[in-house]
Design a protein around this motif. Sequence first.
Motif, PDB file in Angstrom:
ATOM      1  N   LYS A 119      53.145  34.652  40.069  1.00 13.92           N
ATOM      2  CA  LYS A 119      52.163  35.688  40.371  1.00 13.92           C
ATOM      3  C   LYS A 119      50.771  35.212  39.977  1.00 13.92           C
ATOM      4  O   LYS A 119      50.604  34.435  39.038  1.00 13.92           O
ATOM      5  N   ILE A 120      49.778  35.707  40.691  1.00 13.69           N
ATOM      6  CA  ILE A 120      48.402  35.362  40.366  1.00 13.69           C
ATOM      7  C   ILE A 120      47.976  36.090  39.099  1.00 13.69           C
ATOM      8  O   ILE A 120      48.229  37.281  38.936  1.00 13.69           O
ATOM      9  N   ASP A 121      47.360  35.376  38.192  1.00 15.56           N
ATOM     10  CA  ASP A 121      46.881  35.993  36.961  1.00 15.56           C
ATOM     11  C   ASP A 121      45.703  36.912  37.264  1.00 15.56           C
ATOM     12  O   ASP A 121      44.911  36.642  38.184  1.00 15.56           O
ATOM     13  N   PRO A 122      45.567  37.983  36.511  1.00 20.33           N
ATOM     14  CA  PRO A 122      44.419  38.883  36.717  1.00 20.33           C
ATOM     15  C   PRO A 122      43.100  38.126  36.616  1.00 20.33           C
ATOM     16  O   PRO A 122      42.939  37.231  35.786  1.00 20.33           O
ATOM     17  N   VAL A 123      42.165  38.492  37.474  1.00 16.90           N
ATOM     18  CA  VAL A 123      40.878  37.803  37.507  1.00 16.90           C
ATOM     19  C   VAL A 123      39.854  38.566  36.684  1.00 16.90           C
ATOM     20  O   VAL A 123      39.562  39.728  36.980  1.00 16.90           O
ATOM     21  N   PRO A 124      39.295  37.960  35.645  1.00 18.13           N
ATOM     22  CA  PRO A 124      38.262  38.640  34.857  1.00 18.13           C
ATOM     23  C   PRO A 124      37.014  38.894  35.699  1.00 18.13           C
ATOM     24  O   PRO A 124      36.779  38.226  36.708  1.00 18.13           O
ATOM     25  N   LYS A 372      50.065  26.916  38.434  1.00 15.80           N
ATOM     26  CA  LYS A 372      49.216  28.029  38.008  1.00 15.80           C
ATOM     27  C   LYS A 372      47.791  27.861  38.522  1.00 15.80           C
ATOM     28  O   LYS A 372      47.203  28.790  39.108  1.00 15.80           O
ATOM     29  N   ASP A 376      45.989  30.311  41.138  1.00 16.79           N
ATOM     30  CA  ASP A 376      44.881  31.123  40.629  1.00 16.79           C
ATOM     31  C   ASP A 376      43.535  30.701  41.207  1.00 16.79           C
ATOM     32  O   ASP A 376      42.709  31.544  41.575  1.00 16.79           O
ATOM     33  N   GLN A 380      43.457  31.611  45.822  1.00 15.88           N
ATOM     34  CA  GLN A 380      42.651  32.830  45.921  1.00 15.88           C
ATOM     35  C   GLN A 380      41.153  32.537  45.820  1.00 15.88           C
ATOM     36  O   GLN A 380      40.349  33.444  45.711  1.00 15.88           O
ATOM     37  N   ARG A 382      38.902  31.005  43.614  1.00 16.11           N
ATOM     38  CA  ARG A 382      38.174  31.402  42.414  1.00 16.11           C
ATOM     39  C   ARG A 382      37.817  30.172  41.597  1.00 16.11           C
ATOM     40  O   ARG A 382      38.531  29.177  41.607  1.00 16.11           O
ATOM     41  N   TYR A 389      40.131  30.396  34.548  1.00 16.93           N
ATOM     42  CA  TYR A 389      38.984  31.040  35.181  1.00 16.93           C
ATOM     43  C   TYR A 389      37.678  30.733  34.453  1.00 16.93           C
ATOM     44  O   TYR A 389      37.610  30.766  33.225  1.00 16.93           O
TER      45      TYR A 389
END
Length: 391
Positions: A119-124, A372, A376, A380, A382, A389
């Motif tokens: 799963k994609i980690d939450p983006v700050p 990962k 990430d 997506q 980023r 990130y």
Amino acid sequence: MSSPVPPQHARPKRAMAVVWASAAFVAVSAAVIIVHLAGAPSGAVEPSSYAASNAAPGAPQTVAVGPSSSPAAKPSATSPSAAVTKTAAAPPQEPPKAGWIPVDQAAWQAQVAAFKARKIDPVPAGVGNLPEFRADCQYSHRLADDPIVFPDMPGASHMHSFVGNKAVDAHTKAGDLTKFTATTCKPVVDHSAYWVPTLYDAASGKPVETTGFRVYYRSVRNNSTGIMPIPTGLRMIAGDAKKKVPTPRGAQGQFYCAFYGPGDLDGIARSTNGNWPICGGDATLHFMLQFPDCWDGKHLDSPNHKDHVAYGSDKGCPADHPVRIPALTFDIQYGVKGTTQGYYLSSDTTGRSASSMHGDAFLMWDSDAMNKRTKDCIAQRRTCDNNGYLH
């Protein structure tokens, strides 16, 4: 990155800074790479106009000798390699016959399955939208070895300067990179080895080693459709060690001057032979090298170390190289400003141009870390730094 003072570049406000002194150089260099690839992708990335950014052959040389393939000879993470005097052997006329190295399909499919399941980690908040992650590396050692082109033939190559995995020599195999993992790169989950021909000062014959070596993993396209992680053990070469043509001001494949603020990428003057810029202000010599971003999905290497990979386009990858992978870009800094005598590469000691500049990558990341970052940062679109990130 803990290397000596790195270059400073400007970066768009959306992607908040950390590229040695400023990370903005990335946005423009990505665009430059795309423009370059639209032409003839020789590997060298041509900077456009933007604001930001051997001893004599056969002579004894003091080199940092890397370890042999025996475990007892491998250096520790804290002990530097010993310096000894060594005469580099003349390269053979032809490299050893190498063939296609197949990927372990079971291992690759397992990596693919893990990538798709992750799963994609939450983006700050505040994360930029440049699709990339990176490794910042320092100089490790210098050897006349090349485990890709001249495997198990120590001294058979022109001199190379290595960064990343400290245990690399002519005998290095993929498994060695996971067994001996001391590295000069951050993050430490990057066990890869990267190397380029050694640069020499033409006046003194002394080597000029890199003071900054950033490896970007990025999308150089306007989309990330079908992006997959890089398979463990992939190896490839960008550039052409046999290319020996002049590199005057404005030529393709030349070194350039990186700086912060307005200035001349081609330098304020040139070396006497015209092949090397002389930088003004705080600028120092740099080189950027672009690797392919498509893979055949079947081989970790090929006889010429290039045929198993290819350059794609915004429309996708060629049918015979259908797997889109992150594109490596070497962003290399040398802490020198240039001289009238200029420089030469170990791959061209007579012509003394920059056109033979090339790079080798023997890629071995922790597979989960590669998955990962690819998901990430690239999938997506980023901006990520060494650890995740960038914000």
